[in-house]
Design a protein around this motif. Structure first.
Motif, PDB file in Angstrom:
ATOM      1  N   ALA A 151      -9.448 -16.665  -1.441  1.00 14.67           N
ATOM      2  CA  ALA A 151      -9.457 -17.951  -2.138  1.00 14.67           C
ATOM      3  C   ALA A 151      -8.054 -18.503  -2.409  1.00 14.67           C
ATOM      4  N   ARG A 152      -7.191 -17.696  -2.982  1.00 11.17           N
ATOM      5  CA  ARG A 152      -5.876 -18.197  -3.385  1.00 11.17           C
ATOM      6  C   ARG A 152      -5.024 -18.588  -2.177  1.00 11.17           C
ATOM      7  N   ASN A 153      -5.030 -17.766  -1.145  1.00 10.27           N
ATOM      8  CA  ASN A 153      -4.219 -18.083   0.031  1.00 10.27           C
ATOM      9  C   ASN A 153      -4.675 -19.364   0.720  1.00 10.27           C
ATOM     10  N   MET A 154      -5.985 -19.615   0.713  1.00  9.38           N
ATOM     11  CA  MET A 154      -6.493 -20.830   1.340  1.00  9.38           C
ATOM     12  C   MET A 154      -6.040 -22.081   0.596  1.00  9.38           C
ATOM     13  N   ILE A 155      -5.962 -22.003  -0.738  1.00  2.00           N
ATOM     14  CA  ILE A 155      -5.451 -23.135  -1.524  1.00  2.00           C
ATOM     15  C   ILE A 155      -3.948 -23.282  -1.310  1.00  2.00           C
ATOM     16  N   ASN A 156      -3.234 -22.184  -1.322  1.00  2.00           N
ATOM     17  CA  ASN A 156      -1.783 -22.232  -1.182  1.00  2.00           C
ATOM     18  C   ASN A 156      -1.355 -22.804   0.166  1.00  2.00           C
ATOM     19  N   SER A 157      -2.122 -22.533   1.212  1.00  2.00           N
ATOM     20  CA  SER A 157      -1.734 -22.964   2.551  1.00  2.00           C
ATOM     21  C   SER A 157      -1.914 -24.457   2.771  1.00  2.00           C
ATOM     22  N   ARG A 158      -2.767 -25.116   1.973  1.00  2.00           N
ATOM     23  CA  ARG A 158      -3.065 -26.526   2.217  1.00  2.00           C
ATOM     24  C   ARG A 158      -2.777 -27.457   1.052  1.00  2.00           C
TER      25      ARG A 158
END
Length: 381
Positions: free
Chosen positions: A351-358
């Motif tokens: 979850a966190r990495n997906m938000i951080n990437s975009r």
């Protein structure tokens, strides 16, 4: 080169332009404009920008709207800005018309969400008309996400070129703030119950947010499984969009549902950190910040297949997407999230990495800065 950033009510400026106006003022002369309110003083002090107040009503009020339009025309004639950039519906309508009337060279409106797709009858026609007028008077239109862009085009609101900045969203996520910092986790410890799967909702407690379906679905889930609970964080708007009597009865009688009211700051982040899954069964959104916040805090999400939400969640990767207004589908998603701990953990880990990437705040803001430089020529007067 002067830029006026405008919203209908000052709390929107305070929340969504936090730090942005200060950064913009390094290159442009920035003026913040909104209705009167104590938040305007906070904006002026924190951002270091000049503020102007013009009373505006959020809802349709023909006489007050005309008065506000007249005042905005006077302000724009006096200030002579190079650009007016509005967001929120009423500020958009009034500022774009006033900017067109006074020949402001660059008139930008950001659509953060559309109300008319879920409205009916005369109200729907009126909302579509006002959005069309806003678009006609604007020189540049920014849909907050691809879903909003598609609706503006499909419903014939405008045929002007529309540009989504980056992956969408208007302010991005401060990934340091929305994190499991020690001070947040200390507060979360008092809220967490490791014997339960905890679902969390954050937002207005209203019909449009899917609260009726959420209460009914969770009530059934809690009858099947005692090791679940639902935390409701937000404020009720009973006069504008009340939830059903059935939902209110469930909220009152079901001991597994905890209504916490309005909570802010690290206290709110503690609720994210104490939960296992975030739920937003909304009927409509522009680009829901609570889903971004939940993802940044490492939560998988259950959302409805609507604008914004479907652009944040990838099915089975960081959450589930269900049809709106479908209590049975919501119950099924709640069951799956409860019973499949391995899948839930997998989605939480992504979850966190997906938000951080975009949607990391610096990236989102840089997209806006580049847009400004492009349409304004990148030079100061």
């Amino acid at each position: 080169m002067k830029i006026i950033r405008a919203t209908t009510v000052p709390i929107t400026l305070d929340n969504f332009c936090r730090g942005l106006l200060k950064k913009l003022s390094e290159k442009y002369e920035v003026v913040a404009l909104s209705s009167p309110g104590e938040e305007m003083q906070a904006v002026a002090e924190r951002e270091g920008v000049r503020t102007i107040t013009v009373p505006m009503e959020r809802h349709i009020s023909p006489w007050k709207d005309l008065v506000a339009l007249y005042r905005l025309i006077k302000v724009f004639r006096r200030e002579r800005p190079m650009m007016v950039h509005s967001m929120t519906p009423k500020a958009g309508l009034l500022c774009m018309v006033a900017g067109w009337w006074t020949h402001v060279p660059v008139r930008v409106h950001t659509f953060t969400g559309l109300v008319f797709p879920t409205a009916e009858g005369l109200q729907r026609k009126l909302l579509m008309l006002t959005d069309s007028i806003t678009c006609r008077c604007a020189t540049n239109i920014i849909p907050e996400g691809e879903g909003v862009k598609k609706d503006l085009l499909d419903y014939g609101i405008t045929d002007k070129p529309l540009r989504v900045l980056g992956f969408g969203n208007i302010c991005g996520v401060d990934m340091h703030y929305y994190s499991r910092r020690p001070e947040v986790m200390e507060k979360a410890q008092a809220l967490r119950d490791d014997k339960c799967v905890t679902f969390l909702f954050v937002g207005r407690i209203v019909r449009d947010k899917g609260i009726n379906e959420l209460c009914e679905a969770f009530d059934q889930l809690s009858r099947e499984n005692k090791a679940v609970r639902l935390l409701l964080v937000g404020w009720r708007e009973d006069s504008l969009d009340p939830v059903s009597e059935k939902a209110l009865g469930i909220m009152t009688s079901n001991s597994a549902i905890i209504y916490a009211g309005e909570i802010f700051g690290d206290d709110l982040l503690a609720y994210y950190a104490a939960a296992d899954c975030f739920v937003l069964p909304s009927y409509r959104e522009g680009f829901p910040n609570t889903v971004l916040e939940a993802g940044a805090m490492g939560l998988p999400c259950i959302v409805t297949d609507i604008n914004g939400s479907r652009e944040i969640i990838v099915e089975n990767e960081n959450g589930y997407i269900i049809p709106p207004r479908d209590c049975d589908a919501l119950l099924d998603a709640l069951r799956r999230m409860t019973n499949d701990s391995r899948r839930r953990s997998y989605m939480a880990s992504h979850a966190r990495n997906m938000i951080n990437s975009r949607f990391e705040q610096g990236f989102v803001r840089q997209c806006l800065f580049d847009f400004y430089d492009n349409i304004l020529g990148g030079e100061k007067e």
